[in-house]
Scaffold this motif. Structure first.
Motif, PDB file in Angstrom:
ATOM      1  N   ARG A 298     118.621  88.985 -48.326  1.00 45.21           N
ATOM      2  CA  ARG A 298     117.614  88.813 -49.356  1.00 45.21           C
ATOM      3  C   ARG A 298     116.527  89.893 -49.327  1.00 45.21           C
ATOM      4  O   ARG A 298     116.085  90.379 -50.367  1.00 45.21           O
ATOM      5  CB  ARG A 298     116.949  87.460 -49.201  1.00 45.21           C
ATOM      6  CG  ARG A 298     115.849  87.217 -50.219  1.00 45.21           C
ATOM      7  CD  ARG A 298     114.894  86.188 -49.721  1.00 45.21           C
ATOM      8  NE  ARG A 298     115.593  84.926 -49.516  1.00 45.21           N
ATOM      9  CZ  ARG A 298     115.936  84.115 -50.512  1.00 45.21           C
ATOM     10  NH1 ARG A 298     115.624  84.434 -51.736  1.00 45.21           N
ATOM     11  NH2 ARG A 298     116.568  82.993 -50.283  1.00 45.21           N
ATOM     12  N   THR A 299     116.123  90.268 -48.119  1.00 40.54           N
ATOM     13  CA  THR A 299     114.994  91.198 -48.045  1.00 40.54           C
ATOM     14  C   THR A 299     115.433  92.646 -47.834  1.00 40.54           C
ATOM     15  O   THR A 299     114.589  93.506 -47.609  1.00 40.54           O
ATOM     16  CB  THR A 299     114.064  90.782 -46.890  1.00 40.54           C
ATOM     17  OG1 THR A 299     114.851  90.622 -45.713  1.00 40.54           O
ATOM     18  CG2 THR A 299     113.358  89.488 -47.226  1.00 40.54           C
ATOM     19  N   ASP A 300     116.725  92.903 -47.934  1.00 42.05           N
ATOM     20  CA  ASP A 300     117.170  94.293 -47.829  1.00 42.05           C
ATOM     21  C   ASP A 300     116.591  95.107 -48.968  1.00 42.05           C
ATOM     22  O   ASP A 300     116.474  94.620 -50.089  1.00 42.05           O
ATOM     23  CB  ASP A 300     118.705  94.370 -47.930  1.00 42.05           C
ATOM     24  CG  ASP A 300     119.350  93.988 -46.610  1.00 42.05           C
ATOM     25  OD1 ASP A 300     118.594  93.763 -45.647  1.00 42.05           O
ATOM     26  OD2 ASP A 300     120.588  93.887 -46.570  1.00 42.05           O
ATOM     27  N   THR A 301     116.241  96.352 -48.672  1.00 42.03           N
ATOM     28  CA  THR A 301     115.709  97.190 -49.741  1.00 42.03           C
ATOM     29  C   THR A 301     116.572  98.407 -49.977  1.00 42.03           C
ATOM     30  O   THR A 301     116.294  99.204 -50.861  1.00 42.03           O
ATOM     31  CB  THR A 301     114.277  97.639 -49.410  1.00 42.03           C
ATOM     32  OG1 THR A 301     114.280  98.188 -48.103  1.00 42.03           O
ATOM     33  CG2 THR A 301     113.322  96.473 -49.482  1.00 42.03           C
ATOM     34  N   GLU A 302     117.593  98.585 -49.163  1.00 37.12           N
ATOM     35  CA  GLU A 302     118.451  99.757 -49.366  1.00 37.12           C
ATOM     36  C   GLU A 302     119.569  99.448 -50.342  1.00 37.12           C
ATOM     37  O   GLU A 302     119.954  98.308 -50.526  1.00 37.12           O
ATOM     38  CB  GLU A 302     119.038 100.202 -48.019  1.00 37.12           C
ATOM     39  CG  GLU A 302     118.081 101.140 -47.301  1.00 37.12           C
ATOM     40  CD  GLU A 302     117.982 100.816 -45.822  1.00 37.12           C
ATOM     41  OE1 GLU A 302     118.992 100.373 -45.260  1.00 37.12           O
ATOM     42  OE2 GLU A 302     116.878 100.961 -45.269  1.00 37.12           O
TER      43      GLU A 302
ATOM     44  N   THR B  82     124.486  75.918 -52.162  1.00 39.75           N
ATOM     45  CA  THR B  82     123.347  76.126 -51.281  1.00 39.75           C
ATOM     46  C   THR B  82     123.595  75.412 -49.956  1.00 39.75           C
ATOM     47  O   THR B  82     123.761  74.193 -49.923  1.00 39.75           O
ATOM     48  CB  THR B  82     122.066  75.551 -51.909  1.00 39.75           C
ATOM     49  OG1 THR B  82     121.930  76.095 -53.218  1.00 39.75           O
ATOM     50  CG2 THR B  82     120.843  75.898 -51.073  1.00 39.75           C
ATOM     51  N   GLY B  83     123.653  76.200 -48.880  1.00 38.38           N
ATOM     52  CA  GLY B  83     123.884  75.586 -47.576  1.00 38.38           C
ATOM     53  C   GLY B  83     122.578  75.073 -46.998  1.00 38.38           C
ATOM     54  O   GLY B  83     121.517  75.660 -47.224  1.00 38.38           O
ATOM     55  N   PHE B  84     122.620  73.958 -46.270  1.00 40.80           N
ATOM     56  CA  PHE B  84     121.383  73.471 -45.637  1.00 40.80           C
ATOM     57  C   PHE B  84     121.607  73.087 -44.181  1.00 40.80           C
ATOM     58  O   PHE B  84     120.675  72.981 -43.414  1.00 40.80           O
ATOM     59  CB  PHE B  84     120.831  72.270 -46.413  1.00 40.80           C
ATOM     60  CG  PHE B  84     121.785  71.114 -46.488  1.00 40.80           C
ATOM     61  CD1 PHE B  84     121.819  70.165 -45.471  1.00 40.80           C
ATOM     62  CD2 PHE B  84     122.658  70.972 -47.564  1.00 40.80           C
ATOM     63  CE1 PHE B  84     122.702  69.099 -45.545  1.00 40.80           C
ATOM     64  CE2 PHE B  84     123.536  69.913 -47.634  1.00 40.80           C
ATOM     65  CZ  PHE B  84     123.574  68.971 -46.619  1.00 40.80           C
TER      66      PHE B  84
ATOM     67  N   ASN C  87     114.826 102.950 -56.843  1.00 42.98           N
ATOM     68  CA  ASN C  87     113.706 102.887 -55.892  1.00 42.98           C
ATOM     69  C   ASN C  87     113.072 104.254 -55.710  1.00 42.98           C
ATOM     70  O   ASN C  87     112.739 104.642 -54.593  1.00 42.98           O
ATOM     71  CB  ASN C  87     114.214 102.404 -54.530  1.00 42.98           C
ATOM     72  CG  ASN C  87     113.801 100.968 -54.286  1.00 42.98           C
ATOM     73  OD1 ASN C  87     112.995 100.421 -55.038  1.00 42.98           O
ATOM     74  ND2 ASN C  87     114.331 100.373 -53.248  1.00 42.98           N
TER      75      ASN C  87
END
Ligand SMILES: Nc1ncnc2c1ncn2[C@@H]1O[C@H](COP(=O)(O)OP(=O)(O)OP(=O)(O)O)[C@@H](O)[C@H]1O
Ligand SMILES: [Mg+2]
Lengths: 403, 235, 437
Positions: A153-157, A62-64, A188
């Protein structure tokens, strides 16, 4: 044998017989249902995940730091890990089979919101996925490097290629699962994906799910903030490589945390810990219970022998042999046990129906009942044989000597 | 015929050795009615137990019906008891959980008779002792005398050659005792050999032969029929 | 008289030591097994917030798929969408209420030598703290204005405060979370409700969170969520905004509604809100809104594990077997003493005296069995810890209620088991026993 008089003598002394019969009945009910649950859990635990479990481990990065470049780091990490000696292959993945956390979608053979979707576990991997898992490809082909894209993360395709497990293909194309290769499935509701290959077995992350064999591979690497790497090693190299990889990754970029490192064996252990503990507890309960019941029979039979010493002596005086006396007690016990197992069979079925209803356990195999009857007869026989032998050793002179 | 040669019986406990019988020699003839008397502890019950194969003895020879029974194993002894010997006990020893019918049935079961035969015998001998109306009663529902008559029926049902009785009237009043004695005499008339231990001299006098035991040996034998006098007392 | 009976009981037990041991062991094992499983079930089904559990209501709105219920037969989804949560926060009439969700965040302690680490975070609204009665060690929760102003404030658990600030009062200090600077406003004391009722969706027996941050702030910075997300409809478009506005449910929503009037009013609001949304083309299913108080919600979510229930029923049956065993042995034992009882009756003992005598004997065995059972239950719970490890943390603690229950159960069991044999023994007819058969 003298069933009649034994039965009549027993009805003069009902309580003892009823108590033993009830104990036998409850013991049998518990025993069968417990063994049923044990069997069911053992079957579940024996299902293969499809992975080369002994040689796999995984960890999360996990990068911060503000200047953390996720995409570059993932590519660099994978290159470095794959280059290590002892590493067979490695892949970035979103979820781990058996781990309990993952991503599921519905696939259908027809487009549209009304089509019935089949639930499937989604694994995002690149072209190294199949080799890292150690699963067998049974039809079609693997992803090509050019198929693999990046996912936010929020891609839906969804990309236009996928690989399914045979179980998933069977669910979608029951007539000819192998023909799934080349077919189009819809995710989908409306997005088409072409099935380019089939793999033999790959379990979903949730081992309690009824569709646990249904998984799909999707050719994408992820920019989700945290990256999980699944790493396959040469046999025997895992334990030395685990700290090595962890250290290497941590040292290569100080702007991130390396965490949640675990071998797949440990994941399996954790995944089935509840089941394994349950089966162990059930075994202990059944063991102790059988012992308690057997000891109870020994105790009650001993009392019966003591109480009947004089009558045993009289029977001996009247010509009963040692064998006759022994047989008397064995037959008496056999009759009581038989009443117990008949009641027990009924109770077992009722209790099982309750379990099936309220806890959706599968109904039990009817063969357990006769098997348990034999076991209970054997337990009763063993328990009573000691007191019965003692009874047969009562000397006939007791008849004239006891006041 | 029942014949004992120099039978000895020693009871050993941790500390004491009791010589219950010392070199006892006697013979009981076919069809005899023997009354055994003697002071308490003289070995009467021990003698009866050995005669009835309930106990083994320490030395000597015992011939029952011309057969040496000294070295028989437990099951052979059980079989002999069952076929040749009937027992009557002072305290009746009926099985409390079984009714009268089943009590009389006990030795017949071990004999292995078919059910019709058993039923016939049970009814016959309960009739002999005058209790055929009480077959479904439990022992606890009968008087002492009635219980002893059931015990007699049980002893007779196997139609034994020998009937051994240890103080059969010891727990009964004198009227009851007389009636049991009368029954035994009738049975003896029919041909069954009877050996009876008793403390009651009057009853002893009604037997054909009296044997008096003292300290484990026969101190006197009197055959009442030989003397021709029922009043003669051997003591 | 009681001490005489007690002495008689001991004498009687010593007369058959093996048998007495068997009876005590049987009761002990039965009680031990039952208490072990009952404790686990008791903890799982206990009321996590007893003084307020009837005032706190979990909100469910049925925004799900027209063709399939979220859960059969016709249950609404167990979480709400962001759109609905924000609408409720804005307008719903509750004494207190709040949306909440679960996250993982990287925490960078102040100072350069400390290594950053991951923490479990809960993002929630200001009402969360007073609504669930969180105990504060230092400072307090943030207020509603901070929610409005989308401030960067944080409440720490005691452990995190110990780890990062050495247990000092850290109110006013700052630390970096998910790459942003947050100001500490409060530190809570130990707080781990059992079950973790406020978020059973993500695990009713999970560890409590380590830090708490404002919900709006979490959304603003798009911090990674680690909780369960369910969607019945494809998200329309890419990006975080599209996700927020989707029909995906991922938020737990609680409201504090102490009176029936308030609950009615709240329900009315929910219904009219849904009507309004239906007009806008959302909520395709029939109206199906729910308010469940804490225990109703625990029940609805079947918080008590199936296995734990199966084990409990099996162990109760096991106890029945052990009791039957004891009944049988006591009965035999007492009946073997019929002669003695007859004799006592003959010398003038009343039925009641004999009854008491034998009941004392049964109860003595029961007490011994109960103590043994208590020990075995303790061992059983340690065994469960050993077997399940961190999965059953906090589930295997016997409180005094359980200890008393165990002893009570043992004595009651033994007396119940002893009652019938005692009754039989006392009904011995003196005459019948003294007449020899
Ligand atoms: N099982 C035994 N162990 C040790 N000694 C025994 C045993 N049975 C009998 N005896 C002893 O053997 C002797 C003979 O006993 P037995 O019972 O034959 O006497 P008995 O003539 O029947 O007396 P009673 O008229 O009182 O019934 C006695 O001294 C007795 O104490
Ligand atoms: Mg005698």
């Amino acid at each position: 044998m003298e069933f009649g008089p034994i039965l009549r003598a027993m009805t003069r002394n009902k309580t003892g017989a009823i108590l033993i019969a009830l104990q036998i009945a409850f013991t049998m009910t518990i025993m069968i249902n417990a063994i049923h649950i044990i069997e069911e859990r053992n079957d579940a635990m024996a299902r293969p995940s499809g992975l080369d479990e002994a040689n796999l481990f995984y960890l999360t990065s996990t990068g911060f730091a503000d200047d953390f470049n996720e995409q570059q780091q993932i590519e660099e990490d994978l290159r470095q890990i794959r280059a290590l000696s002892g590493v067979v292959n490695a892949v970035q993945i979103n979820a781990i089979p058996l781990s309990g956390g993952g991503w599921s979608m519905g696939l259908s053979t027809e487009p549209g919101a009304d089509a019935d979707g089949t639930g499937v576990a989604v694994y995002f991997v690149d072209e190294h996925g199949i080799d890292t898992f150690g699963v067998e490809q049974v039809a079609g082909e693997n992803f090509d490097i050019t198929d693999v894209g990046w996912r936010e993360r929020t891609d839906t395709e969804w990309p236009d290629k996928t690989i399914l497990t045979v179980a998933m293909a069977t669910e979608m194309f029951p007539d000819d699962p192998m023909s799934a290769v080349g077919k189009t499935v819809y995710i989908n509701d409306t997005e088409p994906m072409t099935v380019i290959g089939l793999i033999k077995t790959l379990q979903a992350p949730w081992n309690g799910w009824s569709g646990v064999e249904r998984s799909m591979l999707v050719p994408q690497k992820m920019l989700f903030g945290s990256a999980r790497y699944l790493i396959r090693t040469e046999p025997g190299a895992r334990d030395t490589l685990m700290p090595q990889v962890e250290e290497m990754l941590a040292a290569s970029n100080r702007g991130r945390i390396i965490r949640s490192m675990r071998s797949l064996e440990e994941t399996r252990e954790r995944s089935y810990r509840g089941d394994r503990s349950m089966t162990l507890m059930l075994k202990i309960v059944v063991g102790i219970l059988t012992a308690v019941t057997a000891l109870g029979i020994v105790g009650l039979a001993s009392f019966a022998v003591n109480r009947r010493t004089r009558q045993i002596g009289t029977r001996r005086a009247l010509g009963a042999s040692k064998g006759d006396i022994m047989r008397y007690f064995l037959v008496e016990n056999f009759m009581i046990t038989t009443m117990g197992v008949v009641l027990g069979a009924i109770m077992t079925v009722i209790f099982n129906i309750m379990l099936v209803d309220s806890l959706s356990l599968p109904p039990l195999n009817v063969w357990y009942i006769p098997a348990a009857v034999l076991v209970m007869w054997a337990v009763g026989f063993l328990a009573v044989s000691g007191p019965a032998r003692r009874a047969s050793n009562v000397p006939p002179a007791v008849a004239t000597r006891t006041a | 015929m029942l014949s004992m040669q120099q039978i000895a019986k020693v009871y050993r406990t941790d500390t004491v050795e009791t010589h219950a019988l010392r070199e006892l020699t006697l013979t009981v003839d076919e069809g005899d009615f023997v009354a055994v008397t003697g002071p308490s502890g003289s070995g009467k019950t021990t003698f009866l137990n050995i005669a009835g194969l309930l106990e083994t003895f320490s030395s000597g020879t015992y011939m029952l019906d011309g057969r040496d029974v000294s070295n028989l194993n437990d099951s052979a002894r059980s079989k002999l008891r069952n076929e040749k010997i009937g027992f009557i006990f002072q305290s009746f020893n009926l099985i409390p959980d079984l009714n009268i019918f089943d009590n009389v049935d006990v030795p017949l079961r071990y004999r292995g008779f078919k059910s019709a035969e058993r039923k016939a015998r049970i009814e016959k001998y309960l009739d002999v002792v005058g209790l055929s109306g009480r077959m479904k009663h439990l022992p606890s529902q009968l008087s002492g005398g009635q219980q002893q008559r059931v015990a007699i029926a049980r002893a007779l049902a196997g139609e034994p050659r020998f009937l051994l009785a240890d103080e059969p009237t010891g727990n009964l009043d004198s009227a009851m005792a007389r009636s049991v004695m009368g029954l035994l005499k009738e049975i003896n008339e029919e041909g069954t050999t009877i050996v009876m231990v008793t403390h009651d001299p009057t009853l002893a006098n009604e037997a054909k032969t009296n044997i008096h035991l003292k300290d484990g040996v026969v101190s006197e034998t009197a055959s009442i029929s030989q003397l021709g006098n029922g009043k003669q007392n051997a003591a | 008289m009681f001490s005489y009976y007690f002495r008689l009981a001991l004498v009687s037990m010593r007369r058959n030591p093996i048998l007495s041991a068997l009876m005590i062991a049987a009761i002990g094992l039965g009680i031990g097994a039952s208490m072990t499983t009952i404790t686990v079930n008791y903890v799982m089904s206990s009321n996590p917030i007893p003084h307020k559990s009837d005032d706190l209501y979990y909100v469910q709105l049925d925004s799900w798929d027209p063709n399939n219920a979220a859960n059969e037969p016709n249950e609404p989804p167990d979480q709400v969408t962001w759109t609905d949560a924000m609408a409720l926060m804005r307008d719903a009439p509750a004494l207190r209420q709040g949306a909440q969700a679960k996250s993982n965040l990287v925490l960078e302690p102040p100072g350069d030598d400390e290594r950053p680490f991951m923490v479990l975070a809960r993002s929630n609204f200001a009402d969360f703290f007073p609504m669930f009665d969180l105990p504060f060690l230092y400072g307090s929760g943030w207020d509603r204005d901070a929610d409005e102003a989308r401030e960067l404030v944080v409440v720490l658990s005691r452990e995190i405060n110990d780890r990062v600030f050495g247990g000092e009062n850290s109110v006013g200090r700052t630390l970096r979370l998910g790459g942003q600077h947050f100001r500490v406003v409060g530190v809570i004391d130990e707080w781990s409700p059992m079950p973790k009722f406020y978020d059973v969706t993500n695990g009713p027996f999970d560890e409590p969170e380590e830090i708490f941050i404002p919900f709006n702030t979490m959304v603003d910075f798009q911090f990674s969520r680690s909780g369960n997300t369910n969607c019945w409809k494809a998200v329309d478009g890419n990006g975080f905004d599209a996700f927020l506005r989707s029909e995906c449910v991922w938020i737990q929503f609680w409201a504090e509604l102490p009176s029936q009037a308030e609950r009615d009013e709240y329900m009315q609001f929910l219904n009219s809100y849904v009507e309004q949304q239906k007009a806008l083309g959302r909520f395709p299913r029939p109206m199906n809104n729910r308010l469940s108080n804490v225990m109703q919600w625990m029940e609805n979510q079947e918080v008590v594990d199936d296995d734990a229930q199966v084990m409990m029923w099996l162990s109760l049956m096991f106890l029945v077997v052990c009791l039957l065993n004891t009944v049988g042995l006591l009965l035999s034992k007492f009946l073997a003493k019929s002669h003695e009882i007859g004799l006592r009756r003959a010398v003038g003992a009343s039925r009641g005296q004999l009854f008491t005598q034998h009941l004392v004997e049964s109860a003595t065995i029961g007490l011994a069995g109960g103590l043994l059972g208590l020990g075995l239950a303790w061992l059983g719970l340690r065994g469960i810890e050993l077997l399940f490890g961190d999965m059953v943390d906090r589930m295997t603690n016997m409180d005094w209620v359980m200890v008393l229950a165990a002893i009570g159960l043992a004595i009651v069991s033994a007396i119940v088991a002893g009652l019938y044999p005692t009754w039989r023994a006392c009904n011995v007819q003196p005459a019948a026993q003294l007449k020899s058969i």
